[in-house]
Enzyme design. Structure first.
Site, PDB file in Angstrom:
ATOM      1  N   GLN A  54      38.433  10.591  20.226  1.00  0.00           N
ATOM      2  CA  GLN A  54      37.108   9.513  19.914  1.00  0.00           C
ATOM      3  C   GLN A  54      37.025   9.343  18.080  1.00  0.00           C
ATOM      4  OE1 GLN A  54      35.369   6.315  21.838  1.00  0.00           O
ATOM      5  NE2 GLN A  54      37.441   5.673  22.799  1.00  0.00           N
ATOM      6  N   ALA A 104      40.882   7.446  13.975  1.00  0.00           N
ATOM      7  CA  ALA A 104      41.357   7.234  13.778  1.00  0.00           C
ATOM      8  C   ALA A 104      42.268   6.296  13.325  1.00  0.00           C
ATOM      9  CB  ALA A 104      42.842   8.366  14.932  1.00  0.00           C
ATOM     10  N   LEU A 112      38.656  11.779   8.753  1.00  0.00           N
ATOM     11  CA  LEU A 112      38.541  13.041   7.420  1.00  0.00           C
ATOM     12  C   LEU A 112      39.697  13.988   7.409  1.00  0.00           C
ATOM     13  CD1 LEU A 112      36.093  14.174   5.400  1.00  0.00           C
ATOM     14  CD2 LEU A 112      35.803  15.484   7.236  1.00  0.00           C
ATOM     15  N   CYS A 122      28.768  -1.613  36.584  1.00  0.00           N
ATOM     16  CA  CYS A 122      29.507  -1.121  37.586  1.00  0.00           C
ATOM     17  C   CYS A 122      30.694  -0.911  38.104  1.00  0.00           C
ATOM     18  CB  CYS A 122      28.532  -0.614  39.220  1.00  0.00           C
ATOM     19  SG  CYS A 122      28.569  -2.077  40.276  1.00  0.00           S
TER      20      CYS A 122
HETATM   21  P1  NAD Z   1      33.105   5.231  14.371  1.00  0.00           P
HETATM   22  O1  NAD Z   1      33.846   5.281  13.585  1.00  0.00           O
HETATM   23  O2  NAD Z   1      32.155   4.653  15.291  1.00  0.00           O
HETATM   24  O3  NAD Z   1      33.357   6.931  14.827  1.00  0.00           O
HETATM   25  C1  NAD Z   1      34.236   8.001  14.557  1.00  0.00           C
HETATM   26  C2  NAD Z   1      33.362   9.289  14.008  1.00  0.00           C
HETATM   27  O4  NAD Z   1      35.071  10.370  14.117  1.00  0.00           O
HETATM   28  C3  NAD Z   1      32.505   9.128  12.817  1.00  0.00           C
HETATM   29  O5  NAD Z   1      31.078   9.905  13.926  1.00  0.00           O
HETATM   30  C4  NAD Z   1      34.027   9.943  12.468  1.00  0.00           C
HETATM   31  O6  NAD Z   1      32.283  10.979  11.472  1.00  0.00           O
HETATM   32  C5  NAD Z   1      33.983  11.349  13.283  1.00  0.00           C
HETATM   33  N1  NAD Z   1      35.168  11.560  12.499  1.00  0.00           N
HETATM   34  C6  NAD Z   1      36.117  11.201  11.648  1.00  0.00           C
HETATM   35  N2  NAD Z   1      37.214  11.698  11.318  1.00  0.00           N
HETATM   36  C7  NAD Z   1      36.747  12.912  11.659  1.00  0.00           C
HETATM   37  C8  NAD Z   1      37.491  14.343  11.914  1.00  0.00           C
HETATM   38  N3  NAD Z   1      39.138  15.097  11.303  1.00  0.00           N
HETATM   39  N4  NAD Z   1      37.113  15.042  12.661  1.00  0.00           N
HETATM   40  C9  NAD Z   1      35.141  15.263  13.057  1.00  0.00           C
HETATM   41  N5  NAD Z   1      34.966  13.983  13.105  1.00  0.00           N
HETATM   42  C10 NAD Z   1      35.519  12.698  12.820  1.00  0.00           C
HETATM   43  O7  NAD Z   1      34.265   4.716  15.876  1.00  0.00           O
HETATM   44  P2  NAD Z   1      33.890   4.228  17.012  1.00  0.00           P
HETATM   45  O8  NAD Z   1      33.811   3.441  17.474  1.00  0.00           O
HETATM   46  O9  NAD Z   1      32.803   5.771  18.280  1.00  0.00           O
HETATM   47  O10 NAD Z   1      35.327   4.804  18.021  1.00  0.00           O
HETATM   48  C11 NAD Z   1      36.101   5.317  17.682  1.00  0.00           C
HETATM   49  C12 NAD Z   1      38.112   5.215  17.887  1.00  0.00           C
HETATM   50  O11 NAD Z   1      37.749   5.107  19.049  1.00  0.00           O
HETATM   51  C13 NAD Z   1      38.509   4.347  16.984  1.00  0.00           C
HETATM   52  O12 NAD Z   1      39.796   4.772  16.392  1.00  0.00           O
HETATM   53  C14 NAD Z   1      38.046   2.485  17.837  1.00  0.00           C
HETATM   54  O13 NAD Z   1      39.079   1.538  17.242  1.00  0.00           O
HETATM   55  C15 NAD Z   1      38.649   3.694  19.443  1.00  0.00           C
HETATM   56  N6  NAD Z   1      38.131   2.876  20.557  1.00  0.00           N
HETATM   57  C16 NAD Z   1      38.942   2.887  21.479  1.00  0.00           C
HETATM   58  C17 NAD Z   1      38.388   2.273  22.341  1.00  0.00           C
HETATM   59  C18 NAD Z   1      39.024   2.282  24.052  1.00  0.00           C
HETATM   60  O14 NAD Z   1      38.721   1.374  25.200  1.00  0.00           O
HETATM   61  N7  NAD Z   1      38.868   3.739  24.961  1.00  0.00           N
HETATM   62  C19 NAD Z   1      37.843   1.049  22.636  1.00  0.00           C
HETATM   63  C20 NAD Z   1      37.194   0.928  21.330  1.00  0.00           C
HETATM   64  C21 NAD Z   1      37.130   1.243  20.196  1.00  0.00           C
END
Ligand code: NAD
Length: 568
Positions: free
Chosen positions: A277, A280, A287, A423
């Site tokens: 997560q 991306a 990063l 829930c």
């Molecule tokens: P966020 O930007 O708050 O957190 C992302 C984290 O990833 C950051 O802390 C960053 O430092 C870290 N990161 C970035 N590149 C990295 C790397 N190469 N190695 C290690 N860490 C790295 O984002 P978020 O709100 O936590 O969302 C995460 C992702 O999940 C997003 O792409 C979002 O679109 C997606 N998402 C999924 C759902 C779902 O239904 N599962 C819902 C909403 C969002």
């Protein structure tokens, strides 16, 4: 927006004194305000609740008019809301919703961000996300519960398939638990930060790679993450020890996922489950290997095109390691962040060899009409939620997963705004919970009415081909008749407010979805409405999946008497 706005801070009234004419209109009033409570809203001064620019009302004049109108609304009237602005009040009847909401909808050929922003700048629309513009946001508990449910479904799949996860202590995985398994993921941000607690709530061990130390520290402070390891090697040693004792443990490790995941592969670390997560979906926020965390912002600003290319190449390396873990027998899934597509753009051609999380784990639940069921106590009294927690446990004594979730949520989840709970319940279950709450209001066991609603992400209420309806069995991913029928049937069944939105979760042009909220005010009329709405709403999930050819859904329909004219 000014910070000297006299309306701020907004906080929903508590207690039993009404400022509207009945609980059926007091409830949407309090929930509108609750969405803008600083404990819930990311930017209340701009009316933004969550999810980028998801708003509760179009502008402050609209907010004032919504509040004024709800206070005056009669129980045979309906307020119409067009993208956050009240545009009319119509005479209807007591079974009709008190509020009907349409947010962010655009004709398909115009449904893109550019056109939306143009219209938004003209003051003609707003972005409603899913629960921002439909006034049923309850803070981060929703994310934690969804993540808990996903990892529980991973455990179920391993159990169903009789797989002994690689590196586990032997024997089949126990049903509904990740005990004896090690998960690896990355990203401890707004969404991703729920992963460590969701895995340990399912009894598993998880290593979370994160490149930002402040995120690791924050998750430990909030008790979502247990410990930090000094190195990847130490993280693996700690994970294996905990796994062997079948002791839940979440371990943060500082580093870059595109470097560390291949290292885990190379050292043959005994990993059972892999996901990710990191952010991306936007390469500027991933990063790349070779860039120091401290240089991230400067580098992406100096050369966004070159930075994007390097991030995509790193994602290709990251996803290659994920695919190769899958080759070795690990369970691997994309957690909704588009990392597969970015890795493909980065030149890796096997990126789509592992599935997205919805087709892999959530769809079997959707086939049973299972989905998010949330409620909030209009009294503002946490004791009311504690009483409903007990009622849910008594109502479903055999549902171990539900018991585990409710018990841990009661201990670990801090309320944001009005006390609330979420829930997952299925077809044939939700109305029982709703009727029970209504009885508890009637008997005085609860001090004030309860609102019962849900996210738009549900079994029969969303068309979203990149997420909830990805890879439907009959190819019907983009058919958006279903959420529209869902809104219509909830309106016809007696919901207190109903909403139809476009673009929530995944952006403009990519989703159409609907929501409903019922008010359990303790009356006989509310009981009759609740029974219908909370049966028909998840019923839409069952028929949608029967129609798409899922046998599991057909079995549920047969067993529980869902009528489908062209089946059976
Ligand atoms: P966020 O930007 O708050 O957190 C992302 C984290 O990833 C950051 O802390 C960053 O430092 C870290 N990161 C970035 N590149 C990295 C790397 N190469 N190695 C290690 N860490 C790295 O984002 P978020 O709100 O936590 O969302 C995460 C992702 O999940 C997003 O792409 C979002 O679109 C997606 N998402 C999924 C759902 C779902 O239904 N599962 C819902 C909403 C969002």
């Amino acid at each position: 927006m000014t910070t000297d706005n006299p309306r701020l801070p907004i906080r929903a009234p508590r207690g039993t004194e009404l400022s509207a004419k009945s609980w059926q209109t007091e409830a949407p009033l309090r929930m509108l305000m609750n969405n803008l409570d600083p404990e819930n809203a990311e930017r209340p001064e701009d009316l933004v609740v969550y999810g980028g620019t998801g708003k509760a009302a179009r502008n402050w004049a609209s907010y004032d008019a919504l509040v004024r109108t709800l206070r005056d609304l009669e129980d045979d009237e309906t307020m119409l809301v067009q993208s956050g602005k009240p545009v009319g009040v119509m005479r209807t009847h007591e079974w009709a919703p008190r509020v009907l909401i349409a947010n962010s909808n655009l004709v398909p050929d115009w449904a893109n961000w550019e056109e939306f922003r143009r219209l938004e700048d003209l003051g003609l629309t707003m972005y409603g996300q899913m629960t921002a513009g439909s006034w049923i946001y309850i803070g981060t508990q929703g994310i934690l519960q969804g993540t808990f449910e996903t990892f529980a479904a991973v455990a179920d799949k391993l159990q169903r398939e009789g797989r002994v996860p690689a590196g586990s202590t032997g024997g089949a995985t126990t049903a509904g638990t990740l005990a004896g398994t090690i998960t690896v993921t990355a990203g401890l941000g707004g969404m991703g930060g729920a992963q460590p607690l969701a895995v340990t709530m399912n009894d598993g061990v998880v290593i979370c790679i994160e490149c930002d130390q402040s995120r690791i520290t924050r998750r430990i402070e909030h008790r979502f993450l247990d410990v930090q390891a000094a190195s990847l090697e130490e993280a693996v040693t700690m994970a294996v020890a905990a796994r062997d004792e079948r002791r839940p443990l979440s371990i943060g490790v500082l580093g870059n996922a595109s470097v560390m995941l291949p290292e885990l592969l190379e050292t043959r670390a005994p990993i059972d489950i892999v996901t990710d997560q990191t952010s991306a979906h936007d390469p500027l926020f991933y990063l790349p290997a070779g860039t120091a965390f401290e240089d991230w912002v400067a580098e992406r600003e100096a050369d966004p095109v070159g930075f994007t290319k390097r991030a995509q190449e790193s994602m290709a390396t990251h996803v290659r390691a994920m695919v190769e873990f899958q080759d070795r027998g690990a369970e691997v899934f994309d957690y909704g962040n588009s990392i597969r597509d970015e890795a493909r753009k980065g030149g890796y051609d096997r990126a789509f060899e592992f599935p997205g999380f919805v087709p892999a784990y959530i769809r079997p639940l959707f086939c049973e009409g299972k989905g998010p069921f949330r409620w909030a106590a209009l009294s503002g009294d946490p004791a009311d939620i504690a009483a409903t927690d007990r009622a849910i446990l008594e109502l479903f004594p055999d549902n171990e997963r539900l018991h585990k979730w409710i018990t841990m949520a009661a201990e670990r989840v801090a309320f944001q705004g009005l006390p609330a709970r979420i829930c997952w319940l299925g077809y044939g279950e939700r109305h029982l919970a709703g009727l029970k709450f209504n009885e508890m209001v009637a008997s005085g066991e609860l001090t004030a009415p309860i609102v019962i609603g849900r996210d738009h992400l549900d079994c029969g209420s969303v068309a979203s081909p990149y997420r909830e309806t990805e890879a439907m069995r009959d190819g019907s991913d983009a058919i958006a008749d279903w959420p529209l029928l869902n809104a219509l049937v909830n309106t016809a069944s007696g919901a207190s407010w109903v909403s139809i939105h476009h673009g929530g979760g995944v952006g403009m042009g990519r989703s159409i979805h609907a929501g409903q909220v019922c008010v359990a005010d303790g009356t006989e009329l509310a009981a009759r409405k609740i029974e219908r709405v909370l049966t028909n709403d998840p019923g839409m999930g069952v028929i949608r999946h029967v129609d798409a050819g899922y046998e599991e859904a057909a079995e549920v329909a047969n067993a529980r008497g869902v009528r489908i004219p062209m089946e059976g």
